[in-house]
Scaffold this active site. Sequence first.
Site, PDB file in Angstrom:
ATOM      1  N   SER A  35      -4.152 -22.042  -7.978  1.00 51.01           N
ATOM      2  CA  SER A  35      -5.542 -22.158  -7.534  1.00 51.01           C
ATOM      3  C   SER A  35      -5.902 -23.548  -7.005  1.00 51.01           C
ATOM      4  O   SER A  35      -6.983 -24.072  -7.283  1.00 51.01           O
ATOM      5  CB  SER A  35      -6.501 -21.734  -8.650  1.00 51.01           C
ATOM      6  OG  SER A  35      -6.269 -20.382  -9.002  1.00 51.01           O
ATOM      7  N   GLY A  82      -3.675 -17.500  -8.550  1.00 47.49           N
ATOM      8  CA  GLY A  82      -4.522 -16.445  -7.985  1.00 47.49           C
ATOM      9  C   GLY A  82      -5.705 -16.093  -8.870  1.00 47.49           C
ATOM     10  O   GLY A  82      -6.371 -15.088  -8.654  1.00 47.49           O
ATOM     11  N   GLU A 108       4.090 -24.119 -11.851  1.00 47.36           N
ATOM     12  CA  GLU A 108       3.032 -23.148 -11.576  1.00 47.36           C
ATOM     13  C   GLU A 108       2.698 -22.385 -12.856  1.00 47.36           C
ATOM     14  O   GLU A 108       3.341 -21.378 -13.170  1.00 47.36           O
ATOM     15  CB  GLU A 108       3.505 -22.154 -10.512  1.00 47.36           C
ATOM     16  CG  GLU A 108       3.765 -22.785  -9.162  1.00 47.36           C
ATOM     17  CD  GLU A 108       3.376 -21.848  -8.041  1.00 47.36           C
ATOM     18  OE1 GLU A 108       2.613 -22.272  -7.183  1.00 47.36           O
ATOM     19  OE2 GLU A 108       3.805 -20.681  -8.044  1.00 47.36           O
ATOM     20  N   LYS A 136       2.402 -15.160   0.501  1.00 42.11           N
ATOM     21  CA  LYS A 136       2.593 -13.898  -0.245  1.00 42.11           C
ATOM     22  C   LYS A 136       2.699 -12.737   0.757  1.00 42.11           C
ATOM     23  O   LYS A 136       3.335 -12.884   1.788  1.00 42.11           O
ATOM     24  CB  LYS A 136       1.468 -13.699  -1.253  1.00 42.11           C
ATOM     25  CG  LYS A 136       1.188 -14.949  -2.073  1.00 42.11           C
ATOM     26  CD  LYS A 136       0.305 -14.697  -3.240  1.00 42.11           C
ATOM     27  CE  LYS A 136      -0.101 -16.021  -3.857  1.00 42.11           C
ATOM     28  NZ  LYS A 136      -0.320 -15.943  -5.278  1.00 42.11           N
ATOM     29  N   ASN A 170       2.104 -20.688   0.442  1.00 42.10           N
ATOM     30  CA  ASN A 170       2.795 -19.432   0.137  1.00 42.10           C
ATOM     31  C   ASN A 170       1.866 -18.293   0.544  1.00 42.10           C
ATOM     32  O   ASN A 170       0.863 -18.048  -0.122  1.00 42.10           O
ATOM     33  CB  ASN A 170       3.098 -19.369  -1.368  1.00 42.10           C
ATOM     34  CG  ASN A 170       3.607 -17.997  -1.779  1.00 42.10           C
ATOM     35  OD1 ASN A 170       4.100 -17.236  -0.952  1.00 42.10           O
ATOM     36  ND2 ASN A 170       3.501 -17.688  -3.062  1.00 42.10           N
ATOM     37  N   GLU A 204       5.273 -14.350  -9.511  1.00 41.73           N
ATOM     38  CA  GLU A 204       5.069 -12.949  -9.125  1.00 41.73           C
ATOM     39  C   GLU A 204       6.408 -12.230  -9.011  1.00 41.73           C
ATOM     40  O   GLU A 204       6.516 -11.033  -9.298  1.00 41.73           O
ATOM     41  CB  GLU A 204       4.253 -12.869  -7.820  1.00 41.73           C
ATOM     42  CG  GLU A 204       2.793 -13.228  -8.083  1.00 41.73           C
ATOM     43  CD  GLU A 204       2.051 -13.813  -6.893  1.00 41.73           C
ATOM     44  OE1 GLU A 204       2.543 -13.716  -5.749  1.00 41.73           O
ATOM     45  OE2 GLU A 204       0.963 -14.375  -7.120  1.00 41.73           O
ATOM     46  N   HIS A 237       9.249 -17.515  -7.953  1.00 42.88           N
ATOM     47  CA  HIS A 237       7.790 -17.474  -8.076  1.00 42.88           C
ATOM     48  C   HIS A 237       7.419 -16.543  -9.224  1.00 42.88           C
ATOM     49  O   HIS A 237       8.090 -15.537  -9.454  1.00 42.88           O
ATOM     50  CB  HIS A 237       7.179 -16.989  -6.754  1.00 42.88           C
ATOM     51  CG  HIS A 237       5.700 -17.153  -6.713  1.00 42.88           C
ATOM     52  ND1 HIS A 237       4.846 -16.257  -7.313  1.00 42.88           N
ATOM     53  CD2 HIS A 237       4.915 -18.113  -6.159  1.00 42.88           C
ATOM     54  CE1 HIS A 237       3.595 -16.669  -7.117  1.00 42.88           C
ATOM     55  NE2 HIS A 237       3.617 -17.789  -6.423  1.00 42.88           N
TER      56      HIS A 237
HETATM   57  C1  PEP Z   1       1.098 -19.401  -5.398  1.00 40.13           C
HETATM   58  O1  PEP Z   1       1.152 -18.330  -4.811  1.00 40.13           O
HETATM   59  O2  PEP Z   1       2.131 -20.054  -5.594  1.00 40.13           O
HETATM   60  C2  PEP Z   1      -0.206 -19.873  -5.867  1.00 40.13           C
HETATM   61  C3  PEP Z   1      -0.264 -20.997  -6.537  1.00 40.13           C
HETATM   62  O3  PEP Z   1      -1.295 -19.097  -5.568  1.00 40.13           O
HETATM   63  P1  PEP Z   1      -2.849 -19.549  -5.652  1.00 40.13           P
HETATM   64  O4  PEP Z   1      -2.956 -20.887  -4.986  1.00 40.13           O
HETATM   65  O5  PEP Z   1      -3.584 -18.473  -4.928  1.00 40.13           O
HETATM   66  O6  PEP Z   1      -3.188 -19.633  -7.113  1.00 40.13           O
END
Ligand code: PEP
Length: 250
Positions: A214, A174, A168, A11, A9, A98, A96
């Site tokens: 992460s 992040g 998630e 972003k 992803n 976000e 997501h």
């Molecule tokens: C994501 O954007 O779905 C995500 C898991 O980000 P990150 O791996 O940076 O935590």
Amino acid sequence: MRKPLMAGNWKMYKTPAETASFFEKFLPLVANSPHCDVLICPPFVDIAAAVAAAKGSSVAVGGQNLYWSTKEGAFTGEVSGPMLKAAGCASVIIGHSERRQYFGETDETVLKRTLAALESGLQPIVCVGERLEEREAGRTNAVLETQFRDGISKLTPEQFAKVVIAYEPVWAIGTGKTATPEMAADAHRALRALVQGAYGKDAAAAVRILYGGSVKPDNVKGLMAQPEIDGALVGGASLEAVSFASIVNF
Ligand code: PEP
């Protein structure tokens, strides 16, 4: 056996030129990775560059969101499922955290977008997960249950069979804080039990549940050692070709 899926992803990162140079480095590194499906979800403006660069490879391209109307119309700033499909996308990320945190996404709109994705022939990757205060209050499973009940539990079995779930935990996205493999596997088991309750044993055994939060080259092996974890949704570590390739080749 569920084939793992490693999805990046991106972003709001990368231009079309940066997308092309990512693929130039990335594709040779994953040319011999038949053990898993690989997907890159770039910003909308990079989809054409990604699809062109990925042509002839086994890497698929997806969107990060879509609008719930599948008909064209006066919806300034939105992108539809048929548009993503026509641009060469195979999948789309929906719900997501976000989007939920900053753009008013709810379980109801997640369901609407999921239906639009399915109607457009796109594989929906539907994100669920608890916030830190919910985990600390021991409410993780209750949150997952609500998100499932008010969202994808309302699909028909045929529709549900096309869905990928991404667990998630919001506090891990992040932040550099990864759920331990055991914590992630517990949540995946809870989700699989919900799927079994709604759609039966075969559907629960078949659905792919990705972990996101992460994921990095140095923790992916431990996560993927859990039979419950069917792949990863990767943000930051998917932006760099060598890093994402080593996640793919865990
Ligand atoms: C994501 O954007 O779905 C995500 C898991 O980000 P990150 O791996 O940076 O935590």
